[in-house]
Design a protein around this motif. Structure first.
Motif, PDB file in Angstrom:
ATOM      1  N   LEU A  58      22.901  14.883   4.881  1.00  0.00           N
ATOM      2  CA  LEU A  58      21.887  15.598   5.650  1.00  0.00           C
ATOM      3  C   LEU A  58      20.486  15.125   5.296  1.00  0.00           C
ATOM      4  O   LEU A  58      20.267  14.492   4.257  1.00  0.00           O
ATOM      5  N   LYS A  59      19.549  15.467   6.162  1.00  0.00           N
ATOM      6  CA  LYS A  59      18.134  15.277   5.854  1.00  0.00           C
ATOM      7  C   LYS A  59      17.364  16.422   6.478  1.00  0.00           C
ATOM      8  O   LYS A  59      17.840  17.075   7.420  1.00  0.00           O
ATOM      9  N   LEU A  60      16.184  16.692   5.952  1.00  0.00           N
ATOM     10  CA  LEU A  60      15.313  17.739   6.474  1.00  0.00           C
ATOM     11  C   LEU A  60      14.144  17.099   7.208  1.00  0.00           C
ATOM     12  O   LEU A  60      13.621  16.063   6.784  1.00  0.00           O
ATOM     13  N   THR A  61      13.744  17.722   8.300  1.00  0.00           N
ATOM     14  CA  THR A  61      12.519  17.329   8.987  1.00  0.00           C
ATOM     15  C   THR A  61      11.621  18.554   9.058  1.00  0.00           C
ATOM     16  O   THR A  61      12.105  19.681   9.195  1.00  0.00           O
ATOM     17  N   SER A  62      10.327  18.346   8.935  1.00  0.00           N
ATOM     18  CA  SER A  62       9.415  19.497   8.961  1.00  0.00           C
ATOM     19  C   SER A  62       8.057  19.087   9.490  1.00  0.00           C
ATOM     20  O   SER A  62       7.702  17.901   9.502  1.00  0.00           O
ATOM     21  N   ILE A  63       7.297  20.094   9.929  1.00  0.00           N
ATOM     22  CA  ILE A  63       5.949  19.878  10.448  1.00  0.00           C
ATOM     23  C   ILE A  63       5.215  21.209  10.376  1.00  0.00           C
ATOM     24  O   ILE A  63       5.828  22.272  10.486  1.00  0.00           O
ATOM     25  N   GLN A  64       3.903  21.164  10.141  1.00  0.00           N
ATOM     26  CA  GLN A  64       3.112  22.391  10.167  1.00  0.00           C
ATOM     27  C   GLN A  64       3.230  23.042  11.532  1.00  0.00           C
ATOM     28  O   GLN A  64       3.016  22.401  12.562  1.00  0.00           O
ATOM     29  N   GLY A  65       3.602  24.311  11.537  1.00  0.00           N
ATOM     30  CA  GLY A  65       3.815  24.998  12.794  1.00  0.00           C
ATOM     31  C   GLY A  65       2.565  25.656  13.341  1.00  0.00           C
ATOM     32  O   GLY A  65       1.524  25.737  12.667  1.00  0.00           O
ATOM     33  N   LEU A  66       2.689  26.152  14.545  1.00  0.00           N
ATOM     34  CA  LEU A  66       1.604  26.856  15.227  1.00  0.00           C
ATOM     35  C   LEU A  66       1.881  28.353  15.313  1.00  0.00           C
ATOM     36  O   LEU A  66       1.144  29.078  15.974  1.00  0.00           O
ATOM     37  N   ARG A  67       2.957  28.808  14.651  1.00  0.00           N
ATOM     38  CA  ARG A  67       3.351  30.208  14.757  1.00  0.00           C
ATOM     39  C   ARG A  67       2.799  31.036  13.601  1.00  0.00           C
ATOM     40  O   ARG A  67       2.916  30.666  12.437  1.00  0.00           O
ATOM     41  N   VAL A  68       2.207  32.162  13.958  1.00  0.00           N
ATOM     42  CA  VAL A  68       1.784  33.136  12.965  1.00  0.00           C
ATOM     43  C   VAL A  68       2.774  34.302  12.995  1.00  0.00           C
ATOM     44  O   VAL A  68       3.236  34.714  14.057  1.00  0.00           O
ATOM     45  N   ILE A  69       3.123  34.796  11.828  1.00  0.00           N
ATOM     46  CA  ILE A  69       3.894  36.027  11.724  1.00  0.00           C
ATOM     47  C   ILE A  69       2.879  37.143  11.503  1.00  0.00           C
ATOM     48  O   ILE A  69       2.016  37.048  10.613  1.00  0.00           O
ATOM     49  N   TYR A  70       2.970  38.190  12.313  1.00  0.00           N
ATOM     50  CA  TYR A  70       1.945  39.226  12.270  1.00  0.00           C
ATOM     51  C   TYR A  70       2.557  40.607  12.504  1.00  0.00           C
ATOM     52  O   TYR A  70       3.725  40.732  12.911  1.00  0.00           O
ATOM     53  N   LEU A  71       1.756  41.621  12.252  1.00  0.00           N
ATOM     54  CA  LEU A  71       2.149  43.002  12.483  1.00  0.00           C
ATOM     55  C   LEU A  71       1.301  43.562  13.615  1.00  0.00           C
ATOM     56  O   LEU A  71       0.099  43.296  13.681  1.00  0.00           O
ATOM     57  N   ALA A  72       1.939  44.328  14.488  1.00  0.00           N
ATOM     58  CA  ALA A  72       1.228  44.896  15.637  1.00  0.00           C
ATOM     59  C   ALA A  72       1.446  46.405  15.670  1.00  0.00           C
ATOM     60  O   ALA A  72       2.561  46.861  15.915  1.00  0.00           O
ATOM     61  N   PRO A  73       0.384  47.181  15.432  1.00  0.00           N
ATOM     62  CA  PRO A  73       0.508  48.639  15.527  1.00  0.00           C
ATOM     63  C   PRO A  73       0.523  49.093  16.982  1.00  0.00           C
ATOM     64  O   PRO A  73      -0.050  48.442  17.856  1.00  0.00           O
ATOM     65  N   ASP A  74       1.175  50.215  17.229  1.00  0.00           N
ATOM     66  CA  ASP A  74       1.198  50.779  18.578  1.00  0.00           C
ATOM     67  C   ASP A  74      -0.155  51.395  18.896  1.00  0.00           C
ATOM     68  O   ASP A  74      -0.640  52.278  18.208  1.00  0.00           O
TER      69      ASP A  74
END
Length: 523
Positions: free
Chosen positions: A252-268
């Motif tokens: 196997l090998k791994l591939t990676s790249i800096q992503g554009l996704r933010v993980i965030y919290l959203a209040p109602d």
């Protein structure tokens, strides 16, 4: 030059030595909820439907625009764009692709019934569609709109003859999945797999794989086990805890790249009274929604140790975030840094807001959508409990979570958003703008945040042609949203895949996993 570069890239799909390639098996973590390319703007759905449907223009692996169904374009005036469409493109049923299909797509995209978060934002600047001839179309906008190409790169083009009268169910059954893309639909089992076969007459060159088995394996350990056993050829969202071990696997090998996704919290923010999943410390309902108080929102974001999340939960596969773009992106605001944890300051703000002893709440999260999503939620819950906000976590499969979240059934939820355009407006229009179907904004604004001043600033930026001036306006918009704690950013993901060493994989910043990015290669 763009057209030539694109054609060179497409020719690589049919490079010598690839003709013998037969079957590719992909496993992703996120559940695919529909074959309708306009139903839900979510990465798993977009990844799969990209095999069947093309766009006028596309983002490449590094979020740069390249031609696709549109060979070229020009601005006729500040409010009119002309697109020359690619000649000789056929739909999967053999009919010709024409400007009529583009016009129909613009009409249909914002009007999909029961969409939990659709694509209307990407045609909000389309005031009028003018068909000049079968391969020439002009788009009229209400004012200068420099972001039109980025919008169109997010919108799959569908056929008028297959789409008219077709429902989302018709796409899920495959009846309406008549695209121009490199693969043809075979079958779809929700939450399980999508099967497809090569489109030998694809305008972009013969695809590498005769068949593609596109599976959903939600459990991270099961996904890792599948690649280790050789049952699949590539997996996405490699669990951070497995990265080191997989690096030592010879096959196997791994591939990676800096992503554009933010993980965030959203209040109602949809309720002013009788909030859901929020009570006082005795379990009694609260009369008013605490998330509508800026002091409470600031207390919650101040209580989070983002460095600890990135280092201990994500094991170095994420970067702490104070906004939704990674450093270096166009419109990233250098003045905004990830907040430092300040428990005492958070407790003080809660007391000022009338909660000296805190309150109780539930944090809802998917458990199979983002890397370490439920673990991240558990860590945040512990941090909030330390300031007196007794927080329990309820983790759900993505299919159930996304449907409930879009109906505002949660008080606080963990989400992710990938700014595939590589700039701020994608989030400003889709997840932070006031939800307004008529204006086609806020389609993915699941917390129902609304700030008229931010809406106005976003619109001003959208109509600014000068790149430098537009970037400054977008930076101001980022600051306004973060100062108001519209969302609570946690961290930016680094996208990582595991792939068989005998294959080549071109990783994408938008995290999409596609057969088109995997080719046979040398180990």
């Amino acid at each position: 030059m763009l057209g030539a570069a694109a054609l060179l890239g497409l020719a690589a799909l049919a490079a010598p030595g690839q003709a013998a390639a037969q079957k590719l098996t992909i496993a992703i973590g996120g559940s695919v909820t529909s074959m309708d390319p306009h139903f839900y703007n979510a990465s798993p759905n977009n990844s799969v439907t990209a095999h069947f449907f093309d766009k006028l223009v596309e983002f490449d692996a590094k979020a740069q625009l390249v031609p696709s169904l549109a060979e070229s374009w020009r601005t006729v005036s500040e409010t009119v764009w002309e697109f020359k469409l690619r000649a000789g493109v056929k739909w999967h049923d053999g009919r010709d692709f024409t400007a009529e299909d583009v016009a129909y797509t613009f009409q249909r995209a914002p009007n999909v019934p029961n969409s939990p978060g659709g694509f209307g934002a990407f045609v909000r600047a389309v005031q009028k569609v003018e068909i000049i001839d079968p391969l020439t179309i002009r788009i009229h906008t209400p004012g200068p709109y420099p972001m039109l190409l980025g919008d169109f790169a997010s919108l799959a083009i569908i056929s008028r003859h297959a789409g008219e009268g077709a429902s989302t169910e018709d796409y899920n059954s495959g009846r309406a999945v008549i695209g121009t893309g490199p693969y043809r639909f075979v079958s779809y089992a929700p939450g399980n797999r999508t099967l497809m076969r090569r489109n030998d007459t694809y305008w972009g060159g013969r695809p590498s794989w005769a068949e593609v088995d596109y599976r959903v394996i939600s459990s991270p350990p099961a996904r890792t086990a599948a690649i280790l056993a050789g049952d699949v050829d590539i997996i996405d969202a490699v669990p951070s805890s497995d990265i080191q071990g997989l690096r030592g696997e010879a096959a196997l090998k791994l591939t990676s790249i800096q992503g554009l996704r933010v993980i965030y919290l959203a209040p109602d923010r949809s309720r002013s009274e009788n909030p859901v999943f929020v009570t006082d410390n005795d379990g009694k309902p609260l009369a008013t929604n605490p998330f509508n108080d800026l002091r409470v929102r600031r207390a919650l974001t101040m209580a989070i140790a983002r460095d600890a999340l990135a280092e201990r939960v994500m094991l170095g596969t994420a970067q702490p975030a104070g906004q939704w773009l990674p450093p270096g992106a166009y419109s990233y605001n250098d003045s905004i840094t990830p907040p430092k944890q300040d428990l005492e300051g958070a407790r003080k703000l809660l007391a000022e807001a009338g909660f000296p002893n805190g309150f109780r709440m539930t944090l809802h999260t998917p458990n199979d959508r983002y890397p370490n999503d439920s673990r991240t939620a558990q860590a945040v819950a512990q941090m909030w409990t330390r300031i007196g906000v007794q927080t329990q976590v309820e983790a759900l499969p993505w299919a159930a979570f996304s449907a409930r979240s879009s109906r505002q059934e949660f008080g606080m939820r963990l989400l992710g958003w990938g700014s595939v355009t590589g700039e701020a407006s994608y989030a400003l229009v889709n997840i932070l703008a006031t939800q307004d179907p008529a204006r086609r904004t806020g389609a993915n604004n699941q917390g129902r945040y609304s700030n008229p001043a931010l809406d106005a600033l976003t619109e001003r930026a959208a109509g600014t042609l000068d790149d430098v001036k537009r970037e400054e306006l977008l930076r101001q918009a980022i600051k306004m949203a973060i100062d108001d704690v519209a969302i609570i950013p946690l961290h930016q993901l680094v996208n990582t895949w595991a792939v068989k060493r005998s294959l080549n994989h071109n990783p994408r910043m938008d995290e999409r996993t596609r057969a088109m990015d995997v080719t046979p290669g040398n180990s």
